[in-house]
Design a protein around this motif. Structure first.
Motif, PDB file in Angstrom:
ATOM      1  N   SER A   1       0.835  -1.198   0.000  1.00  0.00           N
ATOM      2  CA  SER A   1       0.000   0.000   0.000  1.00  0.00           C
ATOM      3  C   SER A   1       0.874   1.254   0.000  1.00  0.00           C
TER       4      SER A   1
ATOM      5  N   GLU B   1      -0.239   4.152   0.119  1.00  0.00           N
ATOM      6  CA  GLU B   1      -0.846   5.064   1.094  1.00  0.00           C
ATOM      7  C   GLU B   1      -0.271   4.830   2.487  1.00  0.00           C
TER       8      GLU B   1
ATOM      9  N   MET C   1       3.220   6.147   2.568  1.00  0.00           N
ATOM     10  CA  MET C   1       3.217   7.606   2.684  1.00  0.00           C
ATOM     11  C   MET C   1       2.886   8.047   4.104  1.00  0.00           C
ATOM     12  N   GLU C   2       2.015   7.320   4.802  1.00  0.00           N
ATOM     13  CA  GLU C   2       1.729   7.641   6.198  1.00  0.00           C
ATOM     14  C   GLU C   2       2.998   7.546   7.045  1.00  0.00           C
TER      15      GLU C   2
ATOM     16  N   ASP D   1       3.989   5.107  -8.295  1.00  0.00           N
ATOM     17  CA  ASP D   1       2.955   5.563  -7.356  1.00  0.00           C
ATOM     18  C   ASP D   1       3.558   6.422  -6.249  1.00  0.00           C
TER      19      ASP D   1
ATOM     20  N   GLU E   1       2.877  10.440  -5.576  1.00  0.00           N
ATOM     21  CA  GLU E   1       2.409  10.934  -4.271  1.00  0.00           C
ATOM     22  C   GLU E   1       3.344  12.015  -3.723  1.00  0.00           C
TER      23      GLU E   1
END
Length: 118
Positions: free
Chosen positions: A57, A59, A62-63, A103, A107
């Motif tokens: 992931s 996402e 990135m967290e 990706d 981001e």
């Protein structure tokens, strides 16, 4: 204050043994720049990083980048009295960059994070 000194974020991406630690140490000597050595990897550890990458992931990845940047920002502003305008850290290609490739770059670009590729 942050209003007086807007914060610019960056990530140094490289392979192991390519001089990134030296590069980061040069950046870190500047009074307005804080550059950490492999902050994300050291914070998560080998198994945490492996688990994060295997989850697939971007996402979630990135967290973790945000957590590292936020912690680095707080630390830097506390140490320097708020004079830091640039914060970043190194990350190696095999620490998620290759796994998330386009990706991840998309981001980072959308968030205005500058990428320094060594």
């Amino acid at each position: 204050s942050e209003a007086e000194h807007p914060l610019h974020k960056f990530i140094v991406i490289s392979q192991q043994r390519s001089g990134t630690a030296f590069f980061a140490s040069l950046f870190d000597k500047h009074s307005h720049i804080r550059c950490s050595h492999e902050d994300l990897f050291y914070r998560l550890g080998l198994w945490g990083m492996k688990t994060l990458i295997e989850a697939g992931s971007v996402e979630a990845y990135m967290e973790e980048i945000h957590r590292s940047m936020d912690a680095l920002t707080l630390q830097a502003r506390h140490i320097t009295g708020g004079n830091v305008t640039h914060v970043g850290f190194e990350i190696m290609y095999d620490q998620g960059v290759l796994a998330f490739n386009k990706d991840l770059f998309r981001e980072l670009n959308e968030e205005g994070v500058k990428i320094i590729n060594l």
